[in-house]
Write an enzyme that holds these catalytic residues in place. Structure first.
Site, PDB file in Angstrom:
ATOM      1  N   ASP A  63      36.949 -11.846  53.055  1.00 54.25           N
ATOM      2  CA  ASP A  63      36.235 -10.835  53.820  1.00 54.25           C
ATOM      3  C   ASP A  63      37.104 -10.469  55.016  1.00 54.25           C
ATOM      4  O   ASP A  63      37.518 -11.350  55.775  1.00 54.25           O
ATOM      5  CB  ASP A  63      34.888 -11.395  54.295  1.00 54.25           C
ATOM      6  CG  ASP A  63      34.060 -10.352  55.002  1.00 54.25           C
ATOM      7  OD1 ASP A  63      33.641  -9.378  54.342  1.00 54.25           O
ATOM      8  OD2 ASP A  63      33.830 -10.497  56.221  1.00 54.25           O
ATOM      9  N   ASN A  71      38.404   1.082  61.220  1.00 48.81           N
ATOM     10  CA  ASN A  71      37.938   2.433  60.875  1.00 48.81           C
ATOM     11  C   ASN A  71      37.516   3.219  62.104  1.00 48.81           C
ATOM     12  O   ASN A  71      37.866   4.394  62.256  1.00 48.81           O
ATOM     13  CB  ASN A  71      36.757   2.359  59.900  1.00 48.81           C
ATOM     14  CG  ASN A  71      37.191   2.220  58.470  1.00 48.81           C
ATOM     15  OD1 ASN A  71      38.316   2.535  58.105  1.00 48.81           O
ATOM     16  ND2 ASN A  71      36.291   1.731  57.639  1.00 48.81           N
ATOM     17  N   HIS A  76      39.467   6.400  58.980  1.00 44.97           N
ATOM     18  CA  HIS A  76      39.267   5.871  57.635  1.00 44.97           C
ATOM     19  C   HIS A  76      40.559   5.780  56.835  1.00 44.97           C
ATOM     20  O   HIS A  76      40.692   4.901  55.980  1.00 44.97           O
ATOM     21  CB  HIS A  76      38.206   6.684  56.892  1.00 44.97           C
ATOM     22  CG  HIS A  76      36.835   6.462  57.450  1.00 44.97           C
ATOM     23  ND1 HIS A  76      36.101   5.331  57.193  1.00 44.97           N
ATOM     24  CD2 HIS A  76      36.081   7.218  58.286  1.00 44.97           C
ATOM     25  CE1 HIS A  76      34.951   5.391  57.828  1.00 44.97           C
ATOM     26  NE2 HIS A  76      34.912   6.524  58.504  1.00 44.97           N
ATOM     27  N   ASP A  80      41.719   2.575  54.852  1.00 39.19           N
ATOM     28  CA  ASP A  80      42.154   2.591  53.453  1.00 39.19           C
ATOM     29  C   ASP A  80      43.509   1.909  53.286  1.00 39.19           C
ATOM     30  O   ASP A  80      43.739   1.196  52.310  1.00 39.19           O
ATOM     31  CB  ASP A  80      42.236   4.027  52.927  1.00 39.19           C
ATOM     32  CG  ASP A  80      40.873   4.664  52.720  1.00 39.19           C
ATOM     33  OD1 ASP A  80      39.847   3.959  52.839  1.00 39.19           O
ATOM     34  OD2 ASP A  80      40.827   5.883  52.451  1.00 39.19           O
ATOM     35  N   ASP A 106      34.811  -4.225  52.378  1.00 42.24           N
ATOM     36  CA  ASP A 106      35.986  -5.022  52.764  1.00 42.24           C
ATOM     37  C   ASP A 106      35.920  -6.426  52.175  1.00 42.24           C
ATOM     38  O   ASP A 106      36.473  -7.366  52.731  1.00 42.24           O
ATOM     39  CB  ASP A 106      36.113  -5.070  54.285  1.00 42.24           C
ATOM     40  CG  ASP A 106      34.940  -5.757  54.964  1.00 42.24           C
ATOM     41  OD1 ASP A 106      33.901  -5.946  54.310  1.00 42.24           O
ATOM     42  OD2 ASP A 106      35.067  -6.111  56.146  1.00 42.24           O
TER      43      ASP A 106
END
Length: 182
Positions: A63, A71, A76, A80, A106
């Site tokens: 995680d 973000n 974003h 990514d 995530d």
């Protein structure tokens, strides 16, 4: 005569093209479009088989810590980039002895059939914590890692392995970010 042969073959050609497109769609549905890793459903099916077959299997959950901040701060596209880098790092760590998946958001998972053929969980933690370059900026990355060996389970159940790995991952988070626990 040639026209009849062509006319007779056209439906077969059409079905072949249609079948090829369906196979492509199916293959795409089994892979996360951003990272290229297996999707949750595809990985679960494969992982259940591998866990039942390999007595030394290891299930790993990852995680990303504070991913929302990446973000929110950098956009974003930066997020990514972090997800893609994490996917590549996890997949590389698994090597030919395992498979990795993006479970969603995530969260990632992996199963390795021969953990001794990997660099080990500490090495995974270190590689996942390496910063990622995006748009001329260096983005910090940290991840919590939890794991469960098949031998730690009374019965080789993927659900139980994931629960144990999840508990270990949250125990690692409880000890501060960038931890590994099993």
């Amino acid at each position: 005569m040639d026209t009849q042969l062509i006319a007779a073959g056209l439906p077969s050609l059409g079905w072949a093209v249609h079948g090829g497109l369906l196979l492509r769609r199916l293959a795409t549905a089994r892979r996360d479009p951003l990272t290229g890793l297996h999707t949750r459903a595809d990985w679960t099916t494969r992982a259940e088989h591998l866990l039942a077959k390999h007595s030394g299997a290891l299930v790993v959950l990852v995680d990303l810590d504070d991913f929302k901040a990446v973000n929110d701060t950098h956009g974003h596209a930066a997020g990514d980039t972090v997800l893609t880098a994490t996917a590549h790092r996890l997949s590389t760590w698994c090597g030919p002895h395992g498979i990795a998946a993006r479970l969603g958001g995530d969260e990632f998972a992996a199963i390795v059939t021969s953990p001794d053929h990997t660099a080990g969980l500490d090495a995974l933690r270190r590689v996942l914590a390496q910063p990622v370059e995006h748009g001329g900026r260096t983005l910090p990355v940290s991840a919590s890692v939890g794991s469960c060996h098949r031998t730690d389970l009374p019965m080789p159940s993927l659900t139980d392995a994931l629960s144990a790995a999840d508990a270990a991952m949250y125990a690692a988070k409880g000890h501060g970010r960038r931890n590994t626990h099993h």
